[in-house]
Design an enzyme around this catalytic site. Structure first.
Site, PDB file in Angstrom:
ATOM      1  N   CYS A   1       0.692  -1.066   0.062  1.00  0.00           N
ATOM      2  CA  CYS A   1       0.129   0.145  -0.064  1.00  0.00           C
ATOM      3  C   CYS A   1       0.977   1.106  -0.029  1.00  0.00           C
ATOM      4  CB  CYS A   1      -1.000  -0.106   1.321  1.00  0.00           C
ATOM      5  SG  CYS A   1      -1.706   1.319   1.448  1.00  0.00           S
TER       6      CYS A   1
ATOM      7  N   PHE B   1      -9.675  15.656  26.652  1.00  0.00           N
ATOM      8  CA  PHE B   1      -9.367  14.588  25.730  1.00  0.00           C
ATOM      9  C   PHE B   1      -7.886  14.644  24.865  1.00  0.00           C
ATOM     10  CE2 PHE B   1     -13.557  16.140  25.234  1.00  0.00           C
ATOM     11  CZ  PHE B   1     -14.503  15.004  25.735  1.00  0.00           C
TER      12      PHE B   1
ATOM     13  N   GLU C   1      -7.264  13.325  30.446  1.00  0.00           N
ATOM     14  CA  GLU C   1      -7.465  12.317  29.253  1.00  0.00           C
ATOM     15  C   GLU C   1      -7.919  11.115  30.090  1.00  0.00           C
ATOM     16  OE1 GLU C   1      -7.697   9.323  26.689  1.00  0.00           O
ATOM     17  OE2 GLU C   1      -7.315  11.733  26.255  1.00  0.00           O
TER      18      GLU C   1
ATOM     19  N   ASN D   1     -10.641  18.142  21.857  1.00  0.00           N
ATOM     20  CA  ASN D   1     -10.309  17.311  20.758  1.00  0.00           C
ATOM     21  C   ASN D   1     -10.710  15.946  20.984  1.00  0.00           C
ATOM     22  OD1 ASN D   1      -8.948  16.186  18.409  1.00  0.00           O
ATOM     23  ND2 ASN D   1      -7.059  15.563  19.718  1.00  0.00           N
TER      24      ASN D   1
ATOM     25  N   GLN E   1      -2.374  11.073  15.807  1.00  0.00           N
ATOM     26  CA  GLN E   1      -2.850  11.501  14.500  1.00  0.00           C
ATOM     27  C   GLN E   1      -1.948  10.577  13.409  1.00  0.00           C
ATOM     28  OE1 GLN E   1      -5.319  13.027  14.024  1.00  0.00           O
ATOM     29  NE2 GLN E   1      -5.677  14.605  15.691  1.00  0.00           N
TER      30      GLN E   1
ATOM     31  N   CYS F   1     -12.598  15.488  14.258  1.00  0.00           N
ATOM     32  CA  CYS F   1     -12.340  14.554  12.992  1.00  0.00           C
ATOM     33  C   CYS F   1     -13.757  14.153  12.443  1.00  0.00           C
ATOM     34  CB  CYS F   1     -11.611  13.189  13.570  1.00  0.00           C
ATOM     35  SG  CYS F   1     -12.387  12.285  14.739  1.00  0.00           S
TER      36      CYS F   1
END
Length: 394
Positions: free
Chosen positions: A72, A248, A276, A327, A214, A354
């Site tokens: 890939c 978060f 978190e 986030n 990420q 996101c």
């Protein structure tokens, strides 16, 4: 995928702007952050199927079908080079791939993460602990094949469901986290006589085995740098925020980027609290803060559920923050936390999302906070998904 990347980004920007149009005026959008078209993905999440001697790394279905994704071109070169080596190691170590149709075998997934320096974290997701000893015995050989292997572990996932990993992690190496050394682009910061340009700065993040980072390193650098610059530019001209919360916070990317935005020329810098739910991620964030030389009384990370926090009632956490960073996962911050933020009086919020669909719902729940700036980050090229950062001001 047949569309050129600039055209993809134009279409994506239009679709996101339309979805958020009730809350984000067209004039506040800044130019989007584009990704490289290939070799940008810093992690591989491979289902393992086939036979130990001839494993298939990629996709597997409940009927026995499989697609090998070792070639890939989205993966960074370090992962591309490592996957064939790991396939050979699976055969040498006798790690029998798990068969979804027959529910037999041991090795379910292979999870590989690469740092910007090319170091690797390799996690073997097993059905049981039965083959952990073989992994231990073969570790020296694997390190000879992969000299950049920094972290190796066995994750135990015994459930016959489409769940990527389990709760138990057995670290096989001395190191239990991967150092992600990011380089944040230079920006501007307030100073007497006007804004001044800053040089690029390293942001070193410790990534434990069971924590989120990420997928696209270069776009993540642009995301953190944009948040840093926006935090330093208050709408009332009062200068950078002095007390910030990062909810978060994961391994502390936003918190540490913002904490490092000041502290020059005798300025002690802002006070930052990160919250978190993952204790492993909090451990990583604390290690990163220590590596950066940030004192614990200025930059703190605590384990807890960010959804239950009330910004207006947390005196023991230093009082009401000047700036709140959120986030959340794809489901958003939710009705209760959005309601508490709306009622808190917090002057500014940076919301990194996101999922523009849940972002739109959350923005509607905070009507007294208006979007001042917005930017799209093409974290996931060749898909309809997008990362969006918005700045809200009361």
């Amino acid at each position: 995928m047949g569309m050129a990347l600039p055209d993809q980004l134009t279409a994506k920007q239009g679709a996101v702007a339309q979805r958020l149009g009730a809350h984000v005026p067209d004039a506040v959008w800044e130019p989007p952050a584009m990704s490289e078209p290939l070799h940008f993905r810093n992690k591989a999440k491979m289902a393992v199927s086939g036979m130990a001697g001839t494993p298939v790394l990629g996709l597997a279905d409940r009927w026995g079908g499989a697609v090998d994704l070792r070639s890939c071109p989205l993966h960074v070169p370090a992962i591309e080079e490592a996957l064939p080596v790991l396939a050979g190691f699976i055969g040498r170590a006798g790690l029998e791939p798990y068969s979804i149709p027959s529910r037999r075998g041991e090795l379910k997934h292979l999870l590989v993460t690469a740092s910007p320096d090319g170091d690797l974290m390799v996690r073997f997701v097993l059905r049981s602990r039965r083959l952990v000893g073989r992994l231990r015995d073969g570790l020296a050989h694997l390190r000879g094949l992969l000299p950049t292997l920094a972290v190796a572990s066995a994750n135990i996932q015994p459930i016959h469901q489409a769940i990527l990993e389990g709760d138990e992690e057995i670290v096989l190496t001395e190191e239990d986290n991967l150092l992600m050394r990011l380089s944040l682009p230079g920006g501007t910061r307030a100073a007497s006589g006007g804004p001044t340009a800053s040089a690029p700065r390293e942001l070193a993040l410790h990534l434990p085995t069971r924590s989120f980072f990420q997928t696209n390193t270069a776009v993540a650098e642009a995301l953190y740098a944009t948040a840093r610059d926006w935090a330093a530019d208050s709408p009332d001209g009062a200068g950078p925020a002095r007390r910030m919360w990062d909810l978060f916070c994961g391994v502390g990317g936003f918190a540490l980027a913002l904490a490092g935005a000041a502290g020059q020329g005798g300025d002690r810098g802002p006070s930052v609290l990160g919250v978190e739910i993952s204790s492993a991620a909090v451990d990583g964030a604390r290690a990163s803060a220590a590596l950066a030389g940030l004192p614990a009384d200025r930059v703190r990370f605590e384990t807890g559920d960010a959804r239950v926090l009330d910004p207006s009632a947390a005196r023991e956490l230093g009082g009401l923050p000047d700036l709140l960073v959120v986030n959340p996962p794809r489901r958003g911050i939710g009705e209760e936390l959005a309601g508490r933020i709306e009622a808190s009086g917090v002057a500014r919020v940076l919301y990194s999302s996101c999922n523009p669909a849940t972002l739109a719902v959350d923005l509607a729940r905070m009507p007294s906070l208006r979007v001042r700036r917005a930017r799209l980050f093409d974290m996931f090229p060749h898909t309809s998904h997008a990362e969006v950062l918005v700045e809200l001001a009361r």
